[in-house]
Design a protein around this motif. Structure first.
Motif, PDB file in Angstrom:
ATOM      1  N   ASN A 621       0.807  -1.218   0.000  1.00 52.94           N
ATOM      2  CA  ASN A 621       0.000   0.000   0.000  1.00 52.94           C
ATOM      3  C   ASN A 621       0.845   1.276   0.000  1.00 52.94           C
ATOM      4  N   GLN A 622       0.379   2.286   0.721  1.00 55.84           N
ATOM      5  CA  GLN A 622       1.099   3.566   0.703  1.00 55.84           C
ATOM      6  C   GLN A 622       2.454   3.464   1.401  1.00 55.84           C
ATOM      7  N   VAL A 623       3.334   4.361   1.037  1.00 59.10           N
ATOM      8  CA  VAL A 623       4.566   4.529   1.789  1.00 59.10           C
ATOM      9  C   VAL A 623       4.171   5.165   3.127  1.00 59.10           C
ATOM     10  N   ASP A 624       4.518   4.488   4.222  1.00 59.08           N
ATOM     11  CA  ASP A 624       4.110   5.005   5.524  1.00 59.08           C
ATOM     12  C   ASP A 624       4.964   6.184   5.955  1.00 59.08           C
ATOM     13  N   THR A 644       0.285   8.244  -9.468  1.00 58.46           N
ATOM     14  CA  THR A 644      -0.415   7.364  -8.523  1.00 58.46           C
ATOM     15  C   THR A 644      -1.916   7.476  -8.718  1.00 58.46           C
ATOM     16  N   LYS A 645      -2.417   8.698  -8.857  1.00 58.72           N
ATOM     17  CA  LYS A 645      -3.852   8.896  -9.062  1.00 58.72           C
ATOM     18  C   LYS A 645      -4.297   8.262 -10.378  1.00 58.72           C
ATOM     19  N   PRO A 658       0.567   8.532  -2.801  1.00 63.11           N
ATOM     20  CA  PRO A 658       1.686   7.598  -2.620  1.00 63.11           C
ATOM     21  C   PRO A 658       2.345   7.671  -1.248  1.00 63.11           C
ATOM     22  N   PHE A 659       2.448   8.876  -0.678  1.00 65.69           N
ATOM     23  CA  PHE A 659       3.276   9.043   0.522  1.00 65.69           C
ATOM     24  C   PHE A 659       2.439   9.578   1.680  1.00 65.69           C
ATOM     25  N   LYS A 660       2.125   8.688   2.606  1.00 66.62           N
ATOM     26  CA  LYS A 660       1.223   9.054   3.693  1.00 66.62           C
ATOM     27  C   LYS A 660       1.841  10.104   4.601  1.00 66.62           C
ATOM     28  N   LYS A 661       3.054   9.845   5.051  1.00 72.29           N
ATOM     29  CA  LYS A 661       3.732  10.827   5.894  1.00 72.29           C
ATOM     30  C   LYS A 661       5.082  11.144   5.279  1.00 72.29           C
ATOM     31  N   MET A 662       5.443  12.410   5.295  1.00 72.66           N
ATOM     32  CA  MET A 662       6.744  12.772   4.743  1.00 72.66           C
ATOM     33  C   MET A 662       7.473  13.708   5.698  1.00 72.66           C
ATOM     34  N   ILE A 663       8.762  13.460   5.838  1.00 73.18           N
ATOM     35  CA  ILE A 663       9.611  14.368   6.608  1.00 73.18           C
ATOM     36  C   ILE A 663      10.701  14.864   5.667  1.00 73.18           C
ATOM     37  N   ASN A 664      10.942  16.158   5.699  1.00 70.02           N
ATOM     38  CA  ASN A 664      11.966  16.733   4.832  1.00 70.02           C
ATOM     39  C   ASN A 664      13.199  17.036   5.656  1.00 70.02           C
ATOM     40  N   GLN A 665      14.251  16.280   5.409  1.00 69.23           N
ATOM     41  CA  GLN A 665      15.462  16.542   6.178  1.00 69.23           C
ATOM     42  C   GLN A 665      16.118  17.821   5.687  1.00 69.23           C
ATOM     43  N   GLY A 666      16.710  18.558   6.623  1.00 70.03           N
ATOM     44  CA  GLY A 666      17.378  19.799   6.260  1.00 70.03           C
ATOM     45  C   GLY A 666      18.732  19.517   5.636  1.00 70.03           C
TER      46      GLY A 666
END
Length: 1022
Positions: A621-624, A644-645, A658-666
């Motif tokens: 499924n989605q990328v967690d 994806t849509k 596609p991406f349920k939660k995303m964190i952007n590293q600095g």
RNA sequence: GCGGAUGUGGUGAAAUUGGUAGACACGCCAGACUUAGGAUCUGGUGCCGAGAGGUGUGCGGGUUCGAGUCCCUCCAUCCGCACCA
């Protein structure tokens, strides 16, 4: 010498390993360097430990993800890297370390974790390198990939390498081509709000014509079923092309002559190419595009369902640029000023201001311009059009303040007042947005206001009690005046009423516009996916699935021609063009094609029947959790969501984000070091000329940073600001045998110096001299202690700034576990921060201190003794903190908490297996090598820590009998009072009031109020 | 101009629901053990002050018994978008 009181079995193994070294060292007969080596062996020998576990993991593959499991699944994904020739620097693995820690944590928590890695290996740099060297990009790419893999392996990631993908491998791009085929074979049905197979559209055309079709398309000609069926194949193909989601069209594109290719909007920054910074111009070319516009609304609403940062969501919202308003048609005036059949259609977000229209402006490229221009103004209009077409996108942007335009001589008729309105052209109106024409309302729009002022066009005020003599009024609060049926209405109400009137009159309708433009999908490049397309009679046809992948042909030159003919056009005919058509498509796909679906391929990387099987897509499924840089906000992340849509609409997958939660590293910034060179000129009276030296043609004189600072500050005081310095400077020149009567300091240049010659800002002078020929004979003006101190600045890491820190050196020096923990310790993941190696010793010392909880002089000192209450408290406090920190992705505080834990256990002299065992599991996501080593030393089967169970927090161990209440007076903390936690608020109050300190701070007064929060604080208001 | 983010010691930073500001580290200072080790250990370290004490989270207000945290105004820095009608 310490001995374990109760040795457990495994100790003997360790003793055997260390014994041969230990005994001789007792006699002190070893040379210093040897005994240092022994000391290292007896202590925390990270080199040996890490290489041992690296090999073990490579053989045992403990991080292999299962495609079916009774465990819940968790998908942790990193943005895959482009394997550049420069290799990884310390900034690259930051996100990978965080995601790896989280993946390992989730495994301990009982999840079936998918944590893959691969390479986005098509792209420009490999190709540019190929152009320069003639070497095939596949070769350099393979080399770079190998280098990356080697670097990644050293850091101890728990990737499931069996799932590796490379976008440039035919096994992978076969499916990129296949997905392209599906997109080509689809149209967007606005009624169902879904992408559908093109066959459903053809069927409708065949039976009903296109009158009833509500598609995302600019095609406006209506035809019946009979008319459709009577059309030739080519005519039908051309019409279908207007509906397909992947389509060929003549479009205005960002053409980059230097790169010889078109670029997507997100690849153009401030009018120059993102890569290389080359100028970009607008050019009309026949290109493949993706009808991403069709998904604009869903791309917008879908953002509400994902857990991303507001800034990235806002960037996407901005990029999609939804605006709600109305279309309005203004008839053109005939010779008598009457309405004619011809009209100009505009889009406005302010239909309420329609009575304020005092002129219209068309984009210079607008198709009506030639038609409506009167003879009187024809020359002027032509001149203006030519001038603006010569302007590049960049000039046009830079020219915002220059108001330009030209009257066409034509007039339009106001639909409600019947007044004649002059029609102008001006390049502040963009051909590509809306209809390429605006109704200008100078009282309500600053640009229109400026234009009207500049050309002396009357400004009509339609806002009640608003002064517009100095600027336009753009707020949406207020009341409309002088506007016929809108007069007296508040602005918001007036908008509705105006749209209603426009619709009733049949001159327009409520409409939503998006700034998002369709994405150009072809590139005139070599190193990309070939299109599975061939042409017959200029109609594009798809290559059969059985013939996929269409392999990249061999070419002798990778360079595109200046007029845009791609390298593939020169490919050997018979090798490449073996289909029944006239020719193959010779463009390649853009870099974002492969990265728009790679997260799906990881789920089922070896499937030869499908890009991903339905079952596996449903399972994973989605990328967690997705970790990567925010620089992809408007590129990759938007395109991946679009594909994806689409794939969801076509029924291939069951999720549309596609991406349920995303964190952007600095970004990790580099710390550049500088040396300072004095540029001077000498005056030699005997030669009657001034000799200028900037270092290259004369003796290099470099001045230490603190001295440079002094010079900077006293620039105008004396020549070097310091008599002593001046003497040193002269002395150096005299020693060089130069003859001069006077000198002048012209300037001081700061020059980047390789950070590998610099330690704690001190320059290794010898290494520096050997660096470059021109520095061989450099002279230095040093500090009193004889050192040369460099200046520094925080900048982006780059080869040209000589500030790149590679992870390899640090792994060699301190070990991967130290590097992993240090990168996390640096600060919050999302934050931009400068790289600084100074603190790395602190983290390394922590691991050594941890080691000493287990070993002393090579002996395992872990005991089976019952742990102390204090140690259990330390442990459980740590379990709680570590788990909480991981759940909120606060990796830096996690490291701190480990340090606190080890400091406390050391103070407690805790060597209890029961405690240490749990600690090792907790630590294993952060420092997996040493954790495995210690886990094994504690008697567990080698390499099994990743299947251990995450320690369970027990709050009972944290229960305290007493609490030190901070006692405040008027909110200021004065002293603390140790009281039983069992006391009620009243008891606490009574106890504190009875204390002598309280008496002192009350100064004989009665407290007006006493606040007691049990277990927290006491505050008295005096 | 619009949108987003961030401002805390000499430095990187912490403070999760408003409750002892500066945890944890780096650096620095003093000391111990040592005879070269980028070793270890102990103590100290926001600022002002000899001290009691005062003061302190970009500035200025507000709410509160209590504000780094909540509200308002302003300032600075960074990022994104930018003639989008």
């Amino acid at each position: 010498m310490h001995f374990a009181t109760q040795c457990i079995g495994i100790t003997e193994v360790s003793v055997r390993r260390f014994f041969p070294f230990r005994q001789p060292s007792l006699f002190g007969i070893f040379a210093p360097n040897e005994s240092a080596a022994i000391a290292a062996l007896m202590e925390y020998n990270f080199r040996e430990i890490e290489s041992k576990w690296r090999q073990k993991w490579a053989t045992d593959k403990p991080f292999k993800a299962e495609d079916t499991s009774t465990k819940p699944k968790y998908y942790v994904l990193d943005m895959f890297p482009y394997p550049s020739g420069a290799g990884l620097h310390v900034g690259h693995p930051l996100g990978y370390i965080a995601s790896d820690i989280f993946a390992r944590y989730k495994r301990l928590k009982g999840f079936n974790v998918l944590h893959p890695m691969g390479y986005d290996s098509f792209g420009l740099p490999a190709e540019q390198y190929a152009i320069q060297t003639g070497q095939h990009p596949a070769i350099t790419t393979a080399e770079n990939v190998a280098r990356y893999r080697d670097q990644l392996d050293k850091i101890g990631f728990s990737f499931d390498w069996d799932r590796e993908v490379r976008t440039s491998s035919p096994e992978y791009y076969k499916w990129t081509q296949w997905i392209f085929k599906q997109i080509f074979n689809a149209w967007y049905n606005n009624d169902t709000d879904k992408a559908e197979h093109i066959d459903t559209l053809i069927e409708t055309f065949r039976t009903k014509g296109n009158a009833s079709v509500n598609a995302c398309s600019d095609y406006e000609t209506v035809f019946t079923a009979e008319e459709w069926n009577a059309k030739t194949e080519k005519e039908q193909a051309e019409i279908l092309m207007e509906y397909r989601l992947a389509y060929l069209a003549d479009s205005w594109v960002n053409w980059c002559p230097a790169l010889g290719t078109v670029l997507a909007n997100d690849e153009v920054i401030n009018g120059v190419s993102e890569r290389g910074g080359h100028p970009v111009e607008q050019k009309l070319m026949r290109q493949w595009s993706m009808r991403i516009k069709a998904f604009a609304e869903r791309l917008l609403t879908g953002l509400e369902t994902v857990d991303w940062t507001d800034s990235v969501k806002d960037m996407q919202r901005n990029w999609i640029g939804k605006s709600v308003g109305s279309s309005v048609r203004f008839s053109l005036a005939g010779t008598e000023g009457e309405e004619t059949e011809k009209f100009i259609e505009v889009f406005t977000t302010r239909p309420d201001t329609i009575f304020g229209v005092s002129f219209m402006v068309l984009a210079p490229e607008h198709p009506l311009v030639n038609e409506i221009t009167t003879d009187e103004f024809r020359d002027a209009i032509e001149a203006y059009k030519t001038a603006s077409s010569l302007k590049s996108e960049r000039d046009r942007q830079a020219d915002v303040k220059n108001i330009t335009g030209q009257f066409t001589g034509a007039y339009a008729v106001h639909p409600f007042t019947g007044e004649n309105i002059p029609v102008w052209i001006g390049d502040y109106v963009l051909a590509s947005y809306g209809t390429g024409a605006v109704m200008a309302v100078p009282c309500g729009d600053q640009r229109d206001w400026d234009f009207a002022k500049h050309f002396n066009i009357p400004i009509k005020n339609i806002f009640r009690d608003i002064d517009i003599s100095e600027a336009a009024y753009a707020e949406k609060e207020g009341t409309i005046a002088d506007s016929g049926f809108l007069t007296g209405l508040p602005i918001k109400k007036a908008m509705e009423t105006a749209i209603q009137a426009i619709e009733e009159k049949g001159i327009g309708k409520g409409k939503t516009n998006y700034r998002l433009r369709d994405a150009i999908f072809s590139r005139q490049r070599y190193w990309g996916e070939p299109f599975p397309v061939y042409y017959k009679d200029d109609i594009p046809y798809l290559v059969d699935d059985k013939d996929l992948p269409i392999l990249l042909p061999e070419v002798d030159k990778y360079l595109p021609t200046e007029d845009g003919e791609p390298p593939l056009a020169r490919a050997e005919r018979n090798a490449w063009n073996h289909f029944q058509g006239d020719r193959m498509e010779t463009n390649t796909m853009p870099g974002w094609a492969g990265s728009s679906w790679y997260f799906l391929r990881y789920m089922d990387p070896h499937n030869e029947q499908a890009f991903v099987s339905k079952e596996k897509a449903d399972y994973w499924n989605q990328v967690d959790l997705y970790i990567g840089g925010s620089e992809h906000a408007t590129g990759h992340l938007l395109y991946a969501r679009f594909w994806t849509k689409f794939l969801k609409d076509m029924g291939f997958i069951n999720f549309d984000e596609p991406f349920k939660k995303m964190i952007n590293q600095g970004m990790i910034l580099g710390r550049s070091s500088f040396v300072y060179r004095i540029n001077y000129s000498l005056i030699d009276n005997s030669k009657e000329e001034k000799v200028t030296f900037n270092g290259i043609d004369g003796p290099n004189i470099l001045i230490s940073y603190p001295l440079y600072k002094i010079c900077e500050e006293n620039r105008n005081a004396t020549i070097l600001g310091n008599k002593e310095l001046e003497e040193k400077f002269i002395r150096i020149l005299k020693d060089k045998g130069l003859h001069f009567n006077g000198f002048m300091i012209e300037s001081i240049s700061s020059l980047h110096v390789d950070i590998s010659f610099v330690d704690n800002d001190k320059l290794d002078i010898e290494a520096f001299k050997n660096w470059r020929e021109e520095y061989k004979n450099a002279e230095f003006i040093l500090e009193e202690d004889g050192s040369y101190i460099c200046g520094s600045e925080v900048e982006k890491m780059s080869k040209s700034k000589y500030n790149v820190q590679t992870p390899d050196e640090l792994v060699e020096k301190f070990g991967a576990d130290t590097l992993r923990m240090y990168e996390m310790f640096l600060g919050p993941l999302e934050q931009f921060k400068p790289w600084d190696t100074k603190g790395i010793n602190g983290v390394h010392n922590f691991l050594r201190k941890l080691w000493r909880l287990f070993y002393n002089d090579g002996n395992l000192i872990v005991t089976d003794a019952e742990p102390g209450k204090d140690s259990l408290k330390t442990l459980h406090k740590t379990i709680k903190k570590i788990e909480e920190d991981l759940e909120r992705f606060s990796f830096n505080t996690g490291v701190s908490n480990f340090m606190i834990c080890v400091n406390e256990l050391t103070d407690q002299k805790c060597h209890s297996k029961a405690v240490l065992e749990q600690l090792v599991i907790l630590l294993s996501p952060y420092a997996p090598h040493v954790a495995e080593e210690l886990w094994e030393a504690l008697g567990h089967k080698a390499g099994t820590i990743s299947t251990a169970e995450f320690p369970k927090f027990n709050p009972d161990f944290l229960v305290e009998a007493n609490f030190a209440y901070p006692v405040s007076f008027n909110g200021k903390m004065r002293f603390s009072a140790e009281l039983p936690t069992s006391m009620t608020a009243q008891e606490v109050q009574a106890a504190v009031l009875a204390m002598p300190e309280t008496e002192k701070w009350l100064e004989g007064k009665e407290p007006k109020k006493v606040i007691v929060v049990p277990g927290r604080i006491v505050n008295m208001v005096i």
